[in-house]
Design an enzyme around this catalytic site. Structure first.
Site, PDB file in Angstrom:
ATOM      1  N   HIS A  99       4.996-102.859 -20.215  1.00 27.04           N
ATOM      2  CA  HIS A  99       6.122-103.172 -21.098  1.00 27.04           C
ATOM      3  C   HIS A  99       6.649-104.530 -20.635  1.00 27.04           C
ATOM      4  CE1 HIS A  99       6.528 -99.350 -23.400  1.00 27.04           C
ATOM      5  NE2 HIS A  99       5.677 -98.979 -22.448  1.00 27.04           N
TER       6      HIS A  99
ATOM      7  N   ARG B  26       1.885 -95.211 -31.715  1.00 26.70           N
ATOM      8  CA  ARG B  26       2.514 -94.169 -30.887  1.00 26.70           C
ATOM      9  C   ARG B  26       3.668 -94.749 -30.066  1.00 26.70           C
ATOM     10  NH1 ARG B  26       3.908 -93.532 -25.773  1.00 26.70           N
ATOM     11  NH2 ARG B  26       2.004 -94.590 -25.141  1.00 26.70           N
TER      12      ARG B  26
ATOM     13  N   ASN C 204       6.290-103.026 -25.605  1.00 23.26           N
ATOM     14  CA  ASN C 204       5.052-103.281 -24.870  1.00 23.26           C
ATOM     15  C   ASN C 204       4.701-104.759 -25.003  1.00 23.26           C
ATOM     16  OD1 ASN C 204       4.741-100.310 -25.817  1.00 23.26           O
ATOM     17  ND2 ASN C 204       3.133-100.584 -24.305  1.00 23.26           N
TER      18      ASN C 204
ATOM     19  N   CYS D 137      10.112 -96.246 -24.344  1.00 23.63           N
ATOM     20  CA  CYS D 137      10.152 -94.793 -24.171  1.00 23.63           C
ATOM     21  C   CYS D 137      11.607 -94.336 -24.265  1.00 23.63           C
ATOM     22  CB  CYS D 137       9.563 -94.410 -22.817  1.00 23.63           C
ATOM     23  SG  CYS D 137       9.704 -92.650 -22.492  1.00 23.63           S
TER      24      CYS D 137
HETATM   25  P1  HMG Z   1      10.627 -78.170 -23.074  1.00 25.61           P
HETATM   26  O1  HMG Z   1      11.940 -78.202 -23.784  1.00 25.61           O
HETATM   27  O2  HMG Z   1      10.616 -77.808 -21.623  1.00 25.61           O
HETATM   28  O3  HMG Z   1       9.580 -77.269 -23.877  1.00 25.61           O
HETATM   29  O4  HMG Z   1       9.972 -79.629 -23.236  1.00 25.61           O
HETATM   30  P2  HMG Z   1       9.456 -75.704 -23.987  1.00 25.61           P
HETATM   31  O5  HMG Z   1       8.056 -75.346 -23.664  1.00 25.61           O
HETATM   32  O6  HMG Z   1      10.565 -75.011 -23.232  1.00 25.61           O
HETATM   33  O7  HMG Z   1       9.702 -75.463 -25.561  1.00 25.61           O
HETATM   34  C1  HMG Z   1      10.968 -75.738 -26.168  1.00 25.61           C
HETATM   35  C2  HMG Z   1      10.793 -75.782 -27.666  1.00 25.61           C
HETATM   36  O8  HMG Z   1       9.953 -76.911 -28.021  1.00 25.61           O
HETATM   37  C3  HMG Z   1      10.109 -74.552 -28.238  1.00 25.61           C
HETATM   38  O9  HMG Z   1      10.621 -74.364 -29.537  1.00 25.61           O
HETATM   39  C4  HMG Z   1       8.656 -74.974 -28.343  1.00 25.61           C
HETATM   40  O10 HMG Z   1       7.966 -74.256 -29.345  1.00 25.61           O
HETATM   41  C5  HMG Z   1       8.802 -76.431 -28.728  1.00 25.61           C
HETATM   42  P3  HMG Z   1      11.812 -73.308 -29.835  1.00 25.61           P
HETATM   43  O11 HMG Z   1      11.322 -72.000 -29.306  1.00 25.61           O
HETATM   44  O12 HMG Z   1      13.024 -73.808 -29.059  1.00 25.61           O
HETATM   45  O13 HMG Z   1      11.995 -73.378 -31.312  1.00 25.61           O
HETATM   46  N1  HMG Z   1       7.619 -77.224 -28.313  1.00 25.61           N
HETATM   47  C6  HMG Z   1       6.803 -77.861 -29.150  1.00 25.61           C
HETATM   48  N2  HMG Z   1       6.817 -77.994 -30.481  1.00 25.61           N
HETATM   49  C7  HMG Z   1       5.815 -78.692 -31.032  1.00 25.61           C
HETATM   50  N3  HMG Z   1       4.828 -79.298 -30.309  1.00 25.61           N
HETATM   51  C8  HMG Z   1       4.798 -79.190 -28.974  1.00 25.61           C
HETATM   52  C9  HMG Z   1       5.814 -78.430 -28.344  1.00 25.61           C
HETATM   53  N4  HMG Z   1       6.062 -78.141 -27.068  1.00 25.61           N
HETATM   54  C10 HMG Z   1       7.172 -77.385 -27.059  1.00 25.61           C
HETATM   55  N5  HMG Z   1       3.831 -79.791 -28.295  1.00 25.61           N
HETATM   56  C11 HMG Z   1       7.990 -80.930 -23.594  1.00 25.61           C
HETATM   57  C12 HMG Z   1       8.699 -79.924 -22.696  1.00 25.61           C
HETATM   58  C13 HMG Z   1       6.759 -81.406 -22.876  1.00 25.61           C
HETATM   59  C14 HMG Z   1       7.647 -80.237 -24.891  1.00 25.61           C
HETATM   60  C15 HMG Z   1       8.975 -82.102 -23.862  1.00 25.61           C
HETATM   61  O14 HMG Z   1       9.444 -82.591 -22.643  1.00 25.61           O
HETATM   62  C16 HMG Z   1       8.346 -83.242 -24.641  1.00 25.61           C
HETATM   63  O15 HMG Z   1       7.936 -83.066 -25.794  1.00 25.61           O
HETATM   64  N6  HMG Z   1       8.316 -84.435 -24.040  1.00 25.61           N
HETATM   65  C17 HMG Z   1       7.709 -85.586 -24.710  1.00 25.61           C
HETATM   66  C18 HMG Z   1       8.428 -86.833 -24.323  1.00 25.61           C
HETATM   67  C19 HMG Z   1       7.696 -88.038 -24.869  1.00 25.61           C
HETATM   68  O16 HMG Z   1       6.906 -87.932 -25.792  1.00 25.61           O
HETATM   69  N7  HMG Z   1       7.965 -89.222 -24.288  1.00 25.61           N
HETATM   70  C20 HMG Z   1       7.348 -90.457 -24.720  1.00 25.61           C
HETATM   71  C21 HMG Z   1       5.887 -90.543 -24.421  1.00 25.61           C
HETATM   72  S1  HMG Z   1       5.496 -90.976 -22.738  1.00 25.61           S
HETATM   73  C22 HMG Z   1       5.617 -92.715 -22.722  1.00 25.61           C
HETATM   74  O17 HMG Z   1       6.064 -93.299 -23.666  1.00 25.61           O
HETATM   75  C23 HMG Z   1       5.058 -93.468 -21.547  1.00 25.61           C
HETATM   76  C24 HMG Z   1       3.720 -94.136 -21.853  1.00 25.61           C
HETATM   77  O18 HMG Z   1       3.827 -95.042 -22.923  1.00 25.61           O
HETATM   78  C25 HMG Z   1       3.209 -94.906 -20.613  1.00 25.61           C
HETATM   79  C26 HMG Z   1       4.244 -95.846 -20.009  1.00 25.61           C
HETATM   80  O19 HMG Z   1       4.801 -96.686 -20.721  1.00 25.61           O
HETATM   81  O20 HMG Z   1       4.428 -95.730 -18.797  1.00 25.61           O
HETATM   82  C27 HMG Z   1       2.657 -93.100 -22.213  1.00 25.61           C
HETATM   83 MG    MG Z   2       4.522 -97.087 -22.799  1.00 31.89          MG
END
Ligand code: HMG
Ligand code: MG
Length: 299
Positions: free
Chosen positions: A209, A15, A249, A240
């Site tokens: 990380h 992931r 990481n 990220c």
């Molecule tokens: P948004 O644009 O506000 O979402 O994003 P929305 O609810 O307004 O929807 C917009 C569009 O996205 C819609 O489609 C939804 O259907 C679609 P449209 O009508 O435009 O065709 N949509 C989805 N489609 C599929 N699956 C879903 C989904 N949700 C909405 N689940 C949202 C809000 C949360 C979706 C967005 O910000 C997002 O996906 N963010 C993810 C970012 C991410 O994954 N970052 C990396 C992971 S975190 C990390 O790495 C840190 C960690 O490792 C710890 C650390 O290191 O500290 C964990």
């Molecule tokens: Mg991370």
């Protein structure tokens, strides 16, 4: 201070690692990768993220990957879920454990999840309620615990407060993420002293990380605090896309080498894990080489 005798490694490379690769990796390679990881003695492998493909196209194949991997009964395969839509897709794919995201940083929350911190906690409340109805375990991530690319320093008390809220919402474990690898041994000590005042060490994991090469030192400090759950990523893959400066990481190989050298049991076979690291890095290097040679031919 006595170090823990046993540590649980949470392998996040499929992931955290693959979400940060510029090229889209075929689902078949991801499935092969996770199946190989499953043979190394790991007990937790974070398989993918059920997030929006518009935000993380690298993991758009989440359902195919999750359903394609061979599940071992002694291994948990959590996936990240950011909203109800992601939860429902994960449920449909047969997921048994999820991880949710928040952070004390308003700016990072906006960049990474397009919501305020308060809204992220409301989303988590909705998700944990649904998860409880379906007997799905929930792990909580708190990002930017040692500093944020947009806001700078983060108050450890804010981290403690969010950790308590996540526990109250039903998270069984909280992973403290140093998202941009900015933490030092001293800062890790201060953070853990604050967080562990009212929260048991048994539910706290660390997620470093390694941007400035401090991750192993920080993990050692965490061990001194009794922490025995460590997130890491084979070959140091990771990052990220929404956090500038978030490089790989800490490498699982390095963590195992240190822990085994300290006489700490992980249950993971370092040699087998290194083979899996070679498998995925060989694939990624071959892909990068062919990208470079294609660019040369086109220029
Ligand atoms: P948004 O644009 O506000 O979402 O994003 P929305 O609810 O307004 O929807 C917009 C569009 O996205 C819609 O489609 C939804 O259907 C679609 P449209 O009508 O435009 O065709 N949509 C989805 N489609 C599929 N699956 C879903 C989904 N949700 C909405 N689940 C949202 C809000 C949360 C979706 C967005 O910000 C997002 O996906 N963010 C993810 C970012 C991410 O994954 N970052 C990396 C992971 S975190 C990390 O790495 C840190 C960690 O490792 C710890 C650390 O290191 O500290 C964990
Ligand atoms: Mg991370």
């Amino acid at each position: 201070m006595q170090l823990p005798k046993k540590v649980k490694i949470v392998e996040v490379s499929p992931r955290d690692g693959l979400q940060n690769e510029s090229k889209i990796i075929p689902a078949s390679i991801k499935i092969d990768f996770i199946n190989r990881l499953s043979e190394t003695g790991l007990s937790v492998i974070e398989a993918t993220s059920f997030v929006s493909p518009k935000w993380i196209p690298q993991l758009a194949d989440h359902s195919e990957v999750y359903q394609g991997i061979k599940k071992h009964h002694h291994i948990n395969y959590p996936v990240i879920v950011f909203n109800k839509q992601g939860f429902e897709n994960a449920l449909a794919a047969g997921v048994k454990e999820i991880a949710v995201f928040t952070t004390p940083s308003e700016l990072f929350c906006k960049r990474n999840a397009n919501c305020t911190v308060k809204e992220s906690l409301e989303r988590i409340k909705e998700i944990t309620q649904l998860a409880a109805m379906h007997h799905i375990r929930v792990r909580g991530y708190i990002s930017c615990v040692l500093g944020c690319p947009f806001e700078g320093a983060i108050d450890p008390k804010l981290v403690e407060d969010i950790a308590k809220q996540l526990i109250d919402l039903g998270c069984y474990e909280i992973s403290l993420g140093d998202t941009i690898g900015i933490g030092t041994a001293g800062a890790t000590h201060t953070l853990l002293k604050t967080v562990l005042k009212n929260i048991t060490k048994n539910v706290i994991a660390v997620h470093f990380h390694d941007t400035y090469g401090q991750a192993l030192a920080n993990i050692y400090v965490a061990l001194e605090h009794g922490i025995h759950i460590i997130d890491s990523s084979v070959a140091g893959l990771g990052g990220c896309p929404y956090a500038k400066g978030a490089t790989g990481n800490v490498a699982t190989e390095d963590v195992l080498y240190m822990l085994h050298g300290l006489g700490v049991d992980t249950g993971v076979d370092l040699n087998k894990l290194m083979d899996v690291g070679c498998f995925i890095t060989t694939y990624l290097e071959r892909e990068n080489r062919s990208k470079v040679s294609l660019a040369k031919r086109l220029s």
